[in-house]
Write an enzyme that holds these catalytic residues in place. Structure first.
Site, PDB file in Angstrom:
ATOM      1  N   ARG A 288      37.194  -8.593  -0.680  1.00 52.20           N
ATOM      2  CA  ARG A 288      37.805  -8.989  -1.954  1.00 52.20           C
ATOM      3  C   ARG A 288      39.154  -9.650  -1.664  1.00 52.20           C
ATOM      4  O   ARG A 288      40.021  -9.044  -1.034  1.00 52.20           O
ATOM      5  CB  ARG A 288      38.001  -7.739  -2.809  1.00 52.20           C
ATOM      6  CG  ARG A 288      38.363  -7.972  -4.244  1.00 52.20           C
ATOM      7  CD  ARG A 288      37.913  -6.803  -5.083  1.00 52.20           C
ATOM      8  NE  ARG A 288      36.463  -6.764  -5.104  1.00 52.20           N
ATOM      9  CZ  ARG A 288      35.704  -7.491  -5.942  1.00 52.20           C
ATOM     10  NH1 ARG A 288      36.255  -8.275  -6.836  1.00 52.20           N
ATOM     11  NH2 ARG A 288      34.397  -7.415  -5.877  1.00 52.20           N
TER      12      ARG A 288
ATOM     13  N   ASP B 216      38.401 -25.299  -7.845  1.00 49.55           N
ATOM     14  CA  ASP B 216      38.283 -23.843  -7.745  1.00 49.55           C
ATOM     15  C   ASP B 216      36.819 -23.544  -7.426  1.00 49.55           C
ATOM     16  O   ASP B 216      35.976 -23.497  -8.318  1.00 49.55           O
ATOM     17  CB  ASP B 216      38.710 -23.202  -9.069  1.00 49.55           C
ATOM     18  CG  ASP B 216      38.601 -21.679  -9.029  1.00 49.55           C
ATOM     19  OD1 ASP B 216      37.958 -21.147  -8.092  1.00 49.55           O
ATOM     20  OD2 ASP B 216      39.147 -21.022  -9.937  1.00 49.55           O
TER      21      ASP B 216
ATOM     22  N   GLU C   2      55.784 -10.060   5.882  1.00 47.70           N
ATOM     23  CA  GLU C   2      56.187 -11.208   5.057  1.00 47.70           C
ATOM     24  C   GLU C   2      56.491 -12.414   5.932  1.00 47.70           C
ATOM     25  O   GLU C   2      57.122 -12.280   6.995  1.00 47.70           O
ATOM     26  CB  GLU C   2      57.454 -10.897   4.245  1.00 47.70           C
ATOM     27  CG  GLU C   2      57.175 -10.181   2.950  1.00 47.70           C
ATOM     28  CD  GLU C   2      57.525  -8.719   3.039  1.00 47.70           C
ATOM     29  OE1 GLU C   2      57.363  -8.137   4.139  1.00 47.70           O
ATOM     30  OE2 GLU C   2      57.969  -8.173   2.014  1.00 47.70           O
TER      31      GLU C   2
ATOM     32  N   LYS D 299      32.651 -13.695  -3.060  1.00 50.89           N
ATOM     33  CA  LYS D 299      31.461 -14.021  -3.861  1.00 50.89           C
ATOM     34  C   LYS D 299      30.364 -14.533  -2.913  1.00 50.89           C
ATOM     35  O   LYS D 299      29.956 -13.788  -2.031  1.00 50.89           O
ATOM     36  CB  LYS D 299      31.842 -15.028  -4.951  1.00 50.89           C
ATOM     37  CG  LYS D 299      32.857 -14.452  -5.951  1.00 50.89           C
ATOM     38  CD  LYS D 299      33.084 -15.378  -7.126  1.00 50.89           C
ATOM     39  CE  LYS D 299      33.964 -14.761  -8.193  1.00 50.89           C
ATOM     40  NZ  LYS D 299      35.399 -14.940  -7.969  1.00 50.89           N
TER      41      LYS D 299
HETATM   42  N1  DSN Z   1      35.297 -12.337 -12.528  1.00 49.63           N
HETATM   43  C1  DSN Z   1      34.798 -13.531 -11.890  1.00 49.63           C
HETATM   44  C2  DSN Z   1      33.396 -13.822 -12.276  1.00 49.63           C
HETATM   45  O1  DSN Z   1      32.658 -12.863 -12.479  1.00 49.63           O
HETATM   46  O2  DSN Z   1      32.998 -14.966 -12.363  1.00 49.63           O
HETATM   47  C3  DSN Z   1      35.671 -14.683 -12.104  1.00 49.63           C
HETATM   48  O3  DSN Z   1      36.979 -14.366 -11.802  1.00 49.63           O
END
Ligand code: DSN
Length: 413
Positions: free
Chosen positions: A233, A198, A54, A227
Site C-alpha cells: 500500500r 494518474d 527525511e 492495485k
Molecule cells: N479507493 C480507490 C479505488 O477503489 O478506486 C481509489 O482511490
C-alpha cells in the site's frame, strides 16, 4: 522484545487470522485491490520501520541511512525502468498525497485544472469540492459521452480550450476503457497545460506491457503501488521526461507535503518492482485483461448491462438500473454470499454516491490467485444468482459454499 504477535496481543493476532481467512475464502472482486506477495510483505514487516530518513538518498537529515539509501535507489531505478521515466519519487505515502504533491508542484493555489467528473469515474483528488483539490484550486470537470459512456476527445478538447486549465488530469477509478494519452497530450499542448496521468488503477497493466506506455505523453505520472501493480500500500510520482520537473516534484513531496518516508514500504515497493520486471508479470498483466473480457462477455450473455458495453482493462462497471436493485443493496447481498465488490456511481447516475445505480468489479485479485477465463464464467454465474435472488438466504448460502470450494483450488497465502 522478541515475542511474537500471537504472544503479545491475542486480539489483534486473532483478527488478522480472521482477515486472512476472509481473503482466502471469498471472491475479491474490488478492482483496486490485489494480493501482494509474501516477499513484499516480508520487506514491509521488516525493522526498516524503525528508521528516520527525511531527505533523499545521499542527502539525509539523519545519520544511519547507508542501507536505506541503497534500498530507495533500487526502488527509484526499478520504477524508472518499469515506466520509462527520467525520474521517480517513491516516497509518497498514498495516492491522494502523491496527487496533492504533484498539483502543489505544478500550480499556485487558486489556479485552474481539469479532471473527469468524480461521479463518472474520476477521483476525489481530481477536483471534488470536499477534497483539497476542490478547495485549494479551481477545478473544472469534463464528462463522458452520454450515449457511448466513453471519453469524447473532441469534447474534452473543446472544454480545455474554453477553460485553459494549467493542468489536465487523465486516469480514473471507474472507467473501463483504454485511455488515449496521445490525444490528451495534443489537447494539453494546444491549451498550454501540463498533463498529469494518474495511472493508479492500471499501472500494473502498463508495467506488464498489456496497455501502452504513458511516459511518452504525460508530464508527470502518479500511481498507487498496491492495485494492479501488486505492491505494498503506497504510491509514487514520476516526472516523465523533464528532470527539472522531477526536482520540483521531489521538493513538493519532501519537505512540501511529507516528513519522514516509510522506509519499510519503500523496500516493499522495490521488491514489487523487481517482481513486475520479470517475464511472468507480463503474462499476469495480459491475463488480468483476458479475464476481465471473459467476465464481461459472460455477464452480458447473462443479461447484465455494462457501462460502455464492455472493458479494455481490469475493470467492469455494471449498470443495475433494470435489475430492481441499487448498488448499495447489491454490495450487501453479494458480500453475504462471499462476493466482495463495491457499489459505484455510473455515468449520469440519478442516485447518490452512497446508494448508486451500479457496482464495480475487477480481475486483479482473482488473476493473482491463478484463475482464468473458465473460472470467470463461474464468477459471472455467482453474481447473477445473487442479484436475481437478493432476499433468498438459501441461494446466498449455496453460492457462498461453492465460492469457498472454488477458492480452495486457488490458494492465496
Ligand atoms: N479507493 C480507490 C479505488 O477503489 O478506486 C481509489 O482511490
Amino acid at each position: 522484545m522478541s515475542k511474537s504477535l500471537s504472544e503479545v496481543d491475542r486480539e489483534v493476532y486473532g483478527y488478522i487470522q480472521n482477515e486472512i481467512g476472509r481473503q482466502r475464502d471469498t471472491l475479491g472482486l474490488i478492482a483496486s485491490e490485489n494480493y501482494t506477495s509474501k516477499a513484499v510483505m516480508e520487506a514491509v514487516g521488516s525493522p526498516l520501520t524503525n528508521k528516520y530518513s527525511e531527505g533523499y538518498p545521499g542527502k539525509r537529515y539523519y545519520a544511519g541511512n547507508e542501507y536505506i539509501d541503497k534500498i530507495e535507489m533500487l526502488a527509484i531505478e526499478r520504477a524508472k525502468k518499469l515506466f520509462g521515466t527520467v525520474h521517480a519519487n517513491v516516497q509518497c505515502h498514498a495516492g491522494a498525497i502523491a496527487n496533492f504533491s504533484v498539483l502543489f508542484s505544478l500550480m499556485e493555489f487558486g489556479e485552474k485544472f481539469m479532471g473527469l467528473e468524480l461521479s463518472q469515474g474520476g477521483h476525489l483528488t481530481h477536483g471534488s469540492p470536499v477534497n483539497f483539490s476542490g478547495k485549494l484550486y479551481k477545478p473544472v470537470a469534463y464528462a463522458v459521452d452520454k450515449e457511448t459512456e466513453m471519453l469524447d476527445y473532441d469534447e474534452v478538447k473543446k472544454r480545455a480550450l474554453e477553460e485553459k486549465p494549467k493542468v489536465i488530469i487523465a486516469g480514473y477509478t471507474a472507467y473501463p476503457r483504454q485511455i488515449n494519452f496521445k490525444s490528451f497530450r495534443e489537447i494539453a499542448d494546444e491549451c498550454g497545460a501540463y498533463l498529469l496521468a494518474d495511472i493508479s488503477h492500471f499501472a500494473g497493466l502498463v508495467a506488464g506491457g498489456a496497455l501502452p506506455p504513458v511516459s511518452p505523453y504525460a508530464d508527470v505520472i502518479t500511481t498507487t503501488t498496491h492495485k494492479t501493480l501488486r505492491g505494498p500500500r503506497g504510491a509514487m510520482a514520476l516526472a516523465c521526461r523533464d528532470e527539472e520537473l522531477g526536482k520540483k516534484v521531489d521538493k513538493a513531496v519532501f519537505p512540501g507535503t511529507q516528513g519522514g518516508p516509510l522506509d519499510h514500504v519503500i523496500a516493499g515497493k522495490a521488491v514489487a518492482f523487481h517482481e513486475a520486471l520479470q517475464p511472468e508479470f507480463k503474462e499476469y498483466a495480459e491475463q488480468i485483461i483476458k479475464n476481465a473480457k471473459a467476465l464481461a462477455d459472460e455477464l452480458m450473455a447473462l443479461g447484465f448491462r455494462l457501462v460502455s458495453g464492455g472493458t479494455d482493462t481490469h475493470l467492469i462497471l455494471i449498470n443495475l438500473t433494470d435489475k430492481g436493485i441499487t448498488g448499495k443493496e447489491a454490495q450487501i447481498v453479494c458480500e453475504e454470499a462471499g462476493i466482495i465488490l463495491n457499489r459505484n456511481t455510473i455515468p449520469y447516475d440519478t442516485k447518490s454516491p452512497f446508494i448508486t445505480s451500479g457496482i464495480r468489479i475487477g480481475t486483479p485479485c482473482l488473476t493473482t490467485r491463478g484463475m482464468k477465463e473458465s473460472e470467470m464464467k463461474e464468477v459471472a454465474g455467482f453474481i447473477k444468482r445473487v442479484i436475481d435472488n437478493p432476499q433468498d438466504a438459501e441461494v446466498k448460502k449455496k453460492v457462498r459454499e461453492e465460492i469457498k470450494e472454488l477458492c480452495s483450488n486457488f490458494p492465496v497465502y
